[in-house]
Design a protein around this motif. Sequence first.
Motif, PDB file in Angstrom:
ATOM      1  N   MET A   1      72.187  30.482  -7.779  1.00 41.95           N
ATOM      2  CA  MET A   1      71.152  30.099  -6.850  1.00 41.95           C
ATOM      3  C   MET A   1      70.217  29.101  -7.560  1.00 41.95           C
ATOM      4  SD  MET A   1      68.277  32.534  -4.984  1.00 41.95           S
ATOM      5  CE  MET A   1      69.490  33.618  -4.303  1.00 41.95           C
ATOM      6  N   PRO A   2      69.923  27.991  -6.916  1.00 49.37           N
ATOM      7  CA  PRO A   2      69.040  26.994  -7.528  1.00 49.37           C
ATOM      8  C   PRO A   2      67.625  27.551  -7.748  1.00 49.37           C
ATOM      9  CG  PRO A   2      70.106  26.123  -5.547  1.00 49.37           C
ATOM     10  CD  PRO A   2      70.434  27.570  -5.625  1.00 49.37           C
ATOM     11  N   ILE A   3      66.966  27.015  -8.768  1.00 52.96           N
ATOM     12  CA  ILE A   3      65.617  27.469  -9.128  1.00 52.96           C
ATOM     13  C   ILE A   3      64.661  27.350  -7.941  1.00 52.96           C
ATOM     14  CG2 ILE A   3      63.575  26.838 -10.504  1.00 52.96           C
ATOM     15  CD1 ILE A   3      65.366  28.373 -12.182  1.00 52.96           C
ATOM     16  N   HIS A   4      64.697  26.247  -7.221  1.00 54.96           N
ATOM     17  CA  HIS A   4      63.758  26.063  -6.114  1.00 54.96           C
ATOM     18  C   HIS A   4      63.963  27.119  -5.029  1.00 54.96           C
ATOM     19  CE1 HIS A   4      67.204  23.716  -4.626  1.00 54.96           C
ATOM     20  NE2 HIS A   4      66.735  23.971  -3.421  1.00 54.96           N
ATOM     21  N   GLU A   5      65.189  27.568  -4.842  1.00 54.88           N
ATOM     22  CA  GLU A   5      65.447  28.618  -3.856  1.00 54.88           C
ATOM     23  C   GLU A   5      64.898  29.957  -4.343  1.00 54.88           C
ATOM     24  OE1 GLU A   5      66.830  30.510  -0.344  1.00 54.88           O
ATOM     25  OE2 GLU A   5      66.192  28.480  -0.863  1.00 54.88           O
ATOM     26  N   MET A   6      65.048  30.245  -5.636  1.00 57.47           N
ATOM     27  CA  MET A   6      64.479  31.483  -6.195  1.00 57.47           C
ATOM     28  C   MET A   6      62.960  31.456  -6.091  1.00 57.47           C
ATOM     29  SD  MET A   6      66.884  32.569  -9.429  1.00 57.47           S
ATOM     30  CE  MET A   6      66.553  31.127 -10.401  1.00 57.47           C
ATOM     31  N   GLU A   7      62.345  30.299  -6.364  1.00 60.12           N
ATOM     32  CA  GLU A   7      60.892  30.181  -6.243  1.00 60.12           C
ATOM     33  C   GLU A   7      60.447  30.400  -4.806  1.00 60.12           C
ATOM     34  OE1 GLU A   7      60.276  26.263  -7.831  1.00 60.12           O
ATOM     35  OE2 GLU A   7      60.007  27.028  -9.879  1.00 60.12           O
ATOM     36  N   ARG A   8      61.206  29.844  -3.863  1.00 65.48           N
ATOM     37  CA  ARG A   8      60.872  30.011  -2.442  1.00 65.48           C
ATOM     38  C   ARG A   8      60.953  31.484  -2.040  1.00 65.48           C
ATOM     39  NH1 ARG A   8      62.875  30.635   2.471  1.00 65.48           N
ATOM     40  NH2 ARG A   8      65.028  30.846   1.804  1.00 65.48           N
ATOM     41  N   LEU A   9      62.017  32.164  -2.459  1.00 61.16           N
ATOM     42  CA  LEU A   9      62.182  33.583  -2.119  1.00 61.16           C
ATOM     43  C   LEU A   9      61.110  34.450  -2.779  1.00 61.16           C
ATOM     44  CD1 LEU A   9      66.069  33.896  -2.288  1.00 61.16           C
ATOM     45  CD2 LEU A   9      64.619  33.858  -0.243  1.00 61.16           C
ATOM     46  N   ALA A  10      60.780  34.133  -4.041  1.00 60.40           N
ATOM     47  CA  ALA A  10      59.717  34.877  -4.723  1.00 60.40           C
ATOM     48  C   ALA A  10      58.389  34.671  -4.009  1.00 60.40           C
ATOM     49  CB  ALA A  10      59.623  34.449  -6.183  1.00 60.40           C
ATOM     50  N   GLY A  11      58.119  33.463  -3.578  1.00 60.14           N
ATOM     51  CA  GLY A  11      56.888  33.178  -2.837  1.00 60.14           C
ATOM     52  C   GLY A  11      56.825  33.935  -1.528  1.00 60.14           C
ATOM     53  N   LEU A  12      57.953  33.987  -0.809  1.00 56.47           N
ATOM     54  CA  LEU A  12      58.005  34.757   0.447  1.00 56.47           C
ATOM     55  C   LEU A  12      57.755  36.237   0.190  1.00 56.47           C
ATOM     56  CD1 LEU A  12      61.036  33.159   2.327  1.00 56.47           C
ATOM     57  CD2 LEU A  12      58.628  33.120   3.010  1.00 56.47           C
ATOM     58  N   TYR A  13      58.381  36.767  -0.851  1.00 56.32           N
ATOM     59  CA  TYR A  13      58.213  38.177  -1.209  1.00 56.32           C
ATOM     60  C   TYR A  13      56.748  38.488  -1.496  1.00 56.32           C
ATOM     61  CZ  TYR A  13      58.618  42.534  -3.824  1.00 56.32           C
ATOM     62  OH  TYR A  13      58.452  43.829  -4.268  1.00 56.32           O
ATOM     63  N   LEU A  14      56.114  37.666  -2.324  1.00 54.15           N
ATOM     64  CA  LEU A  14      54.714  37.904  -2.677  1.00 54.15           C
ATOM     65  C   LEU A  14      53.792  37.710  -1.475  1.00 54.15           C
ATOM     66  CD1 LEU A  14      54.591  36.289  -6.215  1.00 54.15           C
ATOM     67  CD2 LEU A  14      54.510  38.737  -5.641  1.00 54.15           C
ATOM     68  N   SER A  15      54.111  36.784  -0.608  1.00 54.76           N
ATOM     69  CA  SER A  15      53.311  36.580   0.597  1.00 54.76           C
ATOM     70  C   SER A  15      53.379  37.813   1.506  1.00 54.76           C
ATOM     71  CB  SER A  15      53.816  35.341   1.342  1.00 54.76           C
ATOM     72  OG  SER A  15      53.113  35.167   2.539  1.00 54.76           O
ATOM     73  N   GLU A  16      54.570  38.366   1.675  1.00 60.86           N
ATOM     74  CA  GLU A  16      54.726  39.579   2.489  1.00 60.86           C
ATOM     75  C   GLU A  16      54.007  40.751   1.840  1.00 60.86           C
ATOM     76  OE1 GLU A  16      58.877  40.228   3.284  1.00 60.86           O
ATOM     77  OE2 GLU A  16      59.103  38.214   4.131  1.00 60.86           O
ATOM     78  N   LEU A  17      54.093  40.853   0.534  1.00 59.18           N
ATOM     79  CA  LEU A  17      53.404  41.917  -0.195  1.00 59.18           C
ATOM     80  C   LEU A  17      51.897  41.819   0.048  1.00 59.18           C
ATOM     81  CD1 LEU A  17      54.085  42.973  -3.809  1.00 59.18           C
ATOM     82  CD2 LEU A  17      51.813  42.207  -3.243  1.00 59.18           C
ATOM     83  N   MET A  18      51.336  40.623  -0.052  1.00 60.33           N
ATOM     84  CA  MET A  18      49.895  40.454   0.150  1.00 60.33           C
ATOM     85  C   MET A  18      49.503  40.759   1.588  1.00 60.33           C
ATOM     86  SD  MET A  18      48.790  39.963  -2.823  1.00 60.33           S
ATOM     87  CE  MET A  18      47.086  39.649  -2.447  1.00 60.33           C
ATOM     88  N   GLN A  19      50.388  40.478   2.533  1.00 64.54           N
ATOM     89  CA  GLN A  19      50.100  40.807   3.927  1.00 64.54           C
ATOM     90  C   GLN A  19      49.972  42.318   4.128  1.00 64.54           C
ATOM     91  OE1 GLN A  19      49.340  38.739   6.554  1.00 64.54           O
ATOM     92  NE2 GLN A  19      49.252  37.245   4.894  1.00 64.54           N
ATOM     93  N   ASP A  20      50.721  43.097   3.353  1.00 67.55           N
ATOM     94  CA  ASP A  20      50.602  44.562   3.445  1.00 67.55           C
ATOM     95  C   ASP A  20      49.192  45.026   3.143  1.00 67.55           C
ATOM     96  OD1 ASP A  20      53.176  45.098   4.228  1.00 67.55           O
ATOM     97  OD2 ASP A  20      53.844  45.824   2.282  1.00 67.55           O
ATOM     98  N   PHE A  21      48.524  44.381   2.188  1.00 70.59           N
ATOM     99  CA  PHE A  21      47.157  44.770   1.863  1.00 70.59           C
ATOM    100  C   PHE A  21      46.205  44.482   3.016  1.00 70.59           C
ATOM    101  CE2 PHE A  21      48.755  44.296  -2.553  1.00 70.59           C
ATOM    102  CZ  PHE A  21      48.367  45.528  -3.044  1.00 70.59           C
TER     103      PHE A  21
END
Length: 167
Positions: A1-21
């Motif tokens: 998986m390309p680095i930019h795709e991993m960064e995008r997925l990590a960003g989505l994950y953290l964004s969803e996590l912050m929405q939980d708060f």
Amino acid sequence: MPIHEMERLAGLYLSELMQDFLRRPAQRDGGARPHCPTPEPVIDILCSKAFTHLSQTRSMPYRARIAHSLQADLAGQRPLRFFYDLGPGYHAALELNNGDLRFTPGLGELLALWQILRFARCVERVYPAGVRFGLVIDDLCAWVANDVALDSTWTYLRRLEALIRSV
């Protein structure tokens, strides 16, 4: 998986996590006090794959001790008390030649707070009085065993408190 795709997925994950708060827990009926259930539903949550790496079989020896420690709070219909050890109040560098210590909470603390939030919301579904968490920072060990100044770990504690208030 390309680095930019991993960064995008990590960003989505953290964004969803912050929405939980930001999500408010479901409103409860304010009329009746919570009943006093047995500790098993709470222990089942605690021993689920979402909150432990142990299998059901490996978690079995701990269930009786956990049940005993929850009993007084359940009987008194009080929030269940839990304590979570977050370490010594600093982070050490991973590189062998880097002796720098960091006194700022990071992603690990954010993820721990998220786990606490998720656990608390699951417990409230079976026990409306909920939970109370105490965070343990063992700065005495940091000072005595590792010669880390208490002023420095105090900085970490203030920053951790700020993180908790912000989420």
